[in-house]
Scaffold this active site. Structure first.
Site, PDB file in Angstrom:
ATOM      1  N   ASP A 324     -12.941 -20.671  -9.375  1.00  0.00           N
ATOM      2  CA  ASP A 324     -13.530 -20.852 -10.698  1.00  0.00           C
ATOM      3  C   ASP A 324     -13.067 -22.202 -11.241  1.00  0.00           C
ATOM      4  O   ASP A 324     -12.059 -22.748 -10.784  1.00  0.00           O
ATOM      5  CB  ASP A 324     -13.076 -19.713 -11.606  1.00  0.00           C
ATOM      6  CG  ASP A 324     -13.732 -19.758 -12.974  1.00  0.00           C
ATOM      7  OD1 ASP A 324     -14.875 -20.216 -13.069  1.00  0.00           O
ATOM      8  OD2 ASP A 324     -13.081 -19.347 -13.951  1.00  0.00           O
ATOM      9  N   ASN A 718      14.771  -1.877  25.003  1.00  0.00           N
ATOM     10  CA  ASN A 718      13.676  -2.111  24.062  1.00  0.00           C
ATOM     11  C   ASN A 718      14.141  -2.105  22.605  1.00  0.00           C
ATOM     12  O   ASN A 718      13.691  -2.911  21.788  1.00  0.00           O
ATOM     13  CB  ASN A 718      12.601  -1.038  24.237  1.00  0.00           C
ATOM     14  CG  ASN A 718      11.780  -1.244  25.492  1.00  0.00           C
ATOM     15  OD1 ASN A 718      12.008  -2.196  26.244  1.00  0.00           O
ATOM     16  ND2 ASN A 718      10.838  -0.357  25.752  1.00  0.00           N
TER      17      ASN A 718
END
Length: 889
Positions: A324, A718
């Protein structure tokens, strides 16, 4: 109903009301019938909802399923570890989103608003939510309009409707009929809820309240619309699907191979489930959350509040910024930019107008003295410091007073000295204001300020620094030519004139004012551009991000503002709302490709513009501050609202600029790109280990060997060895994620070159590790020893490999090693935990490991160095900087 086109009598009849107002009893009954004059402006997230959302991710669901299967099979250790991972991820995600939600709620306005209504022919002040249709509402300067009203009477009423229309200049409101086809912004007899009275007063009848108002209608449509998935959420869904299919396929294949080789069904089922659990990159969910949370925190440090985790990443893929104009690019206020007289033109240079000095006879100083006298603006606290002054009045008058102050001319001191004898306020019909200043030798000075066409018609001479010249002179002609140039640039221009008079009073009808005037000059004003916008737009352009202006203002004015921020927009690159309305979706999609300015657009037009860009494959960020911007903010991939925006706009936005600085958008885009880069590094790092483990286990099935690494050992690698280094990648400050490359329209967590790089590395590394395992098992004969070595090889390899992944697009020799202290600490901690897994008795029992010798560690470190060299070779072929742009696109 078209209230603006009805006579007051028809309105009274339709609303069953009268000029004296409703009775208190009837108002109470209507409050029950229509409900409170409010709407759900803020969709609050409950704490339970925020917590529940942390368990909705695809990876989290996979982990939960894997943990559940492990628990059913009696593997409580694996199930417990997975449960801890899920809870840690939920904790970090919950804390970050809860903080963001709390911060956002503190931005919302909490003061109760009141309204003045006439009930039973008496004025009452009531809470705004108690206003009902049919109430007679009294409005005055400084108050917000409490409901949509049809104006019945007005006295110099000016209303700022910026939150609805985007036009920051106040609108003149007056009663009377308006054509039924008149658009909302031009309905001069209507007052709308949420708009603000800047001047004057009036009385209207409430025709709509709550969600039935224009303001409420926008709010309800925003709240009813569905939340769109971000590019990362879509990418994660695709990635999770492909990864799940790949893991399922591999595990199923290995299961079939084992059955054909004579392994029992139960043993193969248990082994396959363990392999599937181990193949899931458990650390990815936590890493993803931490990376997004740190990105949010960095953006917050730049004064940008990201309200949702995944929105932080979407900023990195933005390819179009649709902004705008008023209040976003500009400051939404009037400021004098040019003072034009017969001898010179003074221009604003930054915060001040250059060349204001003089001895008092100069035309520009005379012009400022005259406008100060005729201005209706008032300094409310003249005793305070200059920078703390509050100036009240119309935007034009405030700008003129501020310009006069820069020249040292103070109206309050002129009044104290008795220099201003009389004044004539500005009137829309007359189009000028006037004042009488005390002169010398019985002659006073009449100052006249107003519309150039009116002042020029009443002027016969031109003031030239203490002298006069004919308006037909060359000087006057040049002055007029420059005046018309300023008008064409979209500036608001007023004329200043004076003449000597004997009277000390002005005829309040102004009949004697407009004759025999001497023109002093013109003063041009504009809404100033925010200081940081031009640089931000230039940086965005270099980053491949297109900036377009979407405004309800006129194209001429918008193009002038665009030029100030470095966008030289031609008429061919401009599209107006009436043209958009006449286009179908296909035509609009094609047209937006060449447009940089959308002017005179409605909220509906803004939504269609967003849709058109998205249909073209663009990732669009919409920037706005008014209610009229809210639907487009909600529809865009990223909605960006100013901190000073309306509550509705901030509710619809994903990013709130806390200090209204446009430059925060550029910083946020860069942080978004860093997030994408860090996510990819994390995915590559974790998947490499995951697929290495799958291949190693798969090879053992093919060659009928025992499992080289047990499920508990895989989970240790992991979750313990890999998770800390993976998390440390969240603190990377950007390698190739700068603003010099074009944005990626479609985010892929694992683009083809990265997938090839990961695959090649996993294959070579896993075959090498399996060969070492086989050799050690064959020569030593101890399965526990061979498995311990396999676990140590994979675990230590990760701690070497992380440095190559950290500098994914740069040679490791040229890389930055010590700029990420968290990574260094995580690697040191990883080695410490690896030693603990090998030497601590309790962990030896849990993980089935044995102590290793110095010779063993030489083999392990040698394997790590080998993999670093392998990584650098693969990076050269797949991820070299000169090919990155082509390959990642």
């Amino acid at each position: 109903m078209d209230w603006h086109s009805l006579y007051p009598e028809e309105i009274y009849l339709n609303l069953r009301t009268q000029r004296e107002g409703l009775s208190r009893e009837e108002a109470g009954r209507r409050l029950k019938e229509y409900g409170p004059n409010e709407f759900l402006s803020v969709r609050r997230k409950k704490v339970t909802r925020i917590l529940f959302d942390q368990f909705k991710g695809v990876f989290i669901l996979i982990l939960i399923a894997a943990g559940f299967v492990s628990f059913l099979l009696g593997d409580t250790t694996d199930a417990l570890i997975i449960a801890v991972v899920v809870l840690i991820n939920a904790f970090f995600g919950f804390i970050q989103e809860y903080k963001a939600e709390r911060t956002f709620q503190l931005l919302q306005k909490s003061l109760e608003e009141y309204a003045v209504v006439i009930r039973g022919n008496e004025e009452w002040e009531i809470i705004r939510k108690e206003v009902v249709p049919g109430d007679i509402v009294v409005v005055e300067r400084g108050r917000k309009i409490s409901a949509d009203c049809r104006l019945l009477s007005a006295r110099n009423l000016l209303v700022n409707e910026a939150i609805l229309t985007g036009e920051w200049l106040p609108e003149k409101k007056e009663p009377g009929l308006v054509d039924i086809a008149t658009s909302l912004g031009d309905r001069t007899n209507m007052l709308y809820m949420g708009t603000v009275v800047e001047e004057g007063s009036g009385i209207g009848v409430a025709v709509a309240t709550g969600k039935d108002t224009e303001f409420g209608g926008v709010a309800e449509s925003i709240l009813a619309s569905a939340d769109l998935k971000t590019p990362l959420e879509k990418s994660l869904r695709r990635f999770s699907l492909y990864l799940g299919l790949a893991i399922s396929g591999i595990v199923a294949g290995l299961f079939v191979i084992g059955i054909f080789r004579g392994v029992s069904f139960l043993q193969m089922f248990l082994s396959s489930v363990a392999l599937a659990v181990a193949a899931v990159p458990e650390g990815l969910a936590i890493s993803l959350t931490i990376i997004l949370a740190i990105g949010m925190r960095r953006i917050l440090q730049q004064k940008g509040l990201v309200r949702h985790l995944f929105a932080a990443e979407t900023l990195g893929s933005v390819s179009v910024i649709a902004t705008d104009k008023t209040g976003t690019i500009t400051e939404a206020r009037m400021q004098v930019s040019h003072i034009l007289t017969g001898t010179k033109e003074l221009l604003r240079d930054g915060d001040r107008i250059s060349g204001l000095s003089g001895d008092g006879s100069e035309s520009h100083l005379l012009a400022l003295r005259l406008v100060a006298a005729a201005s209706e603006a008032v300094i409310e606290n003249p005793e305070s410091e200059l920078e703390e002054w509050r100036i009240r009045g119309r935007p034009t008058d405030r700008a003129l007073i501020e310009a006069a102050l820069e020249a040292g001319i103070r109206k309050d001191e002129m009044l104290k000295r008795g220099e201003i004898l009389d004044s004539l306020p500005f009137d829309e019909n007359r189009k000028y204001s006037a004042a009488v200043l005390r002169g010398r030798e019985g002659k006073n000075v009449l100052a006249v300020v107003g519309a150039p066409e009116v002042i020029l018609k009443a002027s016969s001479e031109l003031h030239v620094d203490g002298h006069t010249a004919s308006l037909r002179s060359t000087t006057s002609q040049k002055l007029n030519e420059r005046y018309f140039e300023l008008v064409r640039l979209g500036l608001r221009v007023i004329a200043v004139a004076h003449k000597e008079i004997k009277s000390v009073r002005i005829d309040q009808k102004g009949f004697e004012v407009l004759s025999g005037l001497t023109l002093v000059g013109f003063i041009a004003m504009r809404d100033p551009v925010r200081k940081e916008v031009k640089d931000a737009v230039e940086i965005s352009k270099e980053a491949g991000v297109k900036t377009v202006i979407v405004t309800g203002d006129h194209s001429l004015t918008a193009r002038a503002v665009a030029k100030d921020i470095g966008l030289d927009i031609s008429e061919a690159e401009t599209l107006e709302g009436k043209e958009i309305s006449a286009m179908d979706e296909k035509t609009l999609r094609e047209r937006v490709k060449s447009v940089f300015l959308f002017a005179r657009v409605s909220p509906g037009d803004k939504v269609r513009i967003v849709d058109a860009y998205q249909a073209n494959g663009e990732t669009i960020a919409m920037v706005g501050d008014g209610v009229n911007d809210a639907p487009a903010l909600k529809r865009a991939d990223i909605g960006i609202a100013l901190g000073s925006a309306t509550d509705i706009s901030k509710d619809a936005a994903d990013l709130v600029l806390l200090d209204d600085s446009f430059s925060v958008i550029v910083s946020a885009i860069r942080e978004g790109r860093i997030i994408i880069e860090n996510l990819r590094k994390t995915v590559v790092f974790l998947l490499t280990d995951g697929f290495t483990e799958i291949i190693i286990v798969g090879l053992s099935f093919l060659f009928s060997l025992p499992l080289p690494i047990l499920p508990a050992q895989i989970l240790w690698v992991n979750l313990i060895e890999d998770t800390l280094p993976a998390l440390s990648l969240a603190f990377e400050k950007g390698e190739s994620a700068d603003l010099s490359r074009r944005p990626e329209r479609k985010i892929k967590l694992l683009p083809r070159p990265l997938a090839l790089f990961t695959g090649f590395f996993a294959v070579v590394s896993s075959f090498t590790a399996f060969g070492i395992f086989w050799w050690l098992y064959a020569t030593n004969g101890s399965l526990d020893y061979a498995r311990t070595m396999a676990m140590a090889l994979i675990g230590a390899d990760s701690l070497f490999y992380i440095f190559s992944v950290k500098n994914l697009h740069t040679n490791i020799i040229r890389g930055r090693f010590f700029d990420n202290l968290v990574l260094i600490v995580s690697v040191v901690s990883g080695f410490f935990l690896l030693f603990a897994a090998v030497y601590v008795p309790f962990l030896q029992e849990l993980l089935k490991t044995v102590s290793l010798s110095l010779r063993d560690w030489v083999i392990i470190i040698g394997f790590g160095i080998f993999n670093v060299v392998l990584t650098e070779v693969l990076k050269f072929f797949f991820l070299s900087a000169k090919n990155r742009e082509r390959r990642l696109s």
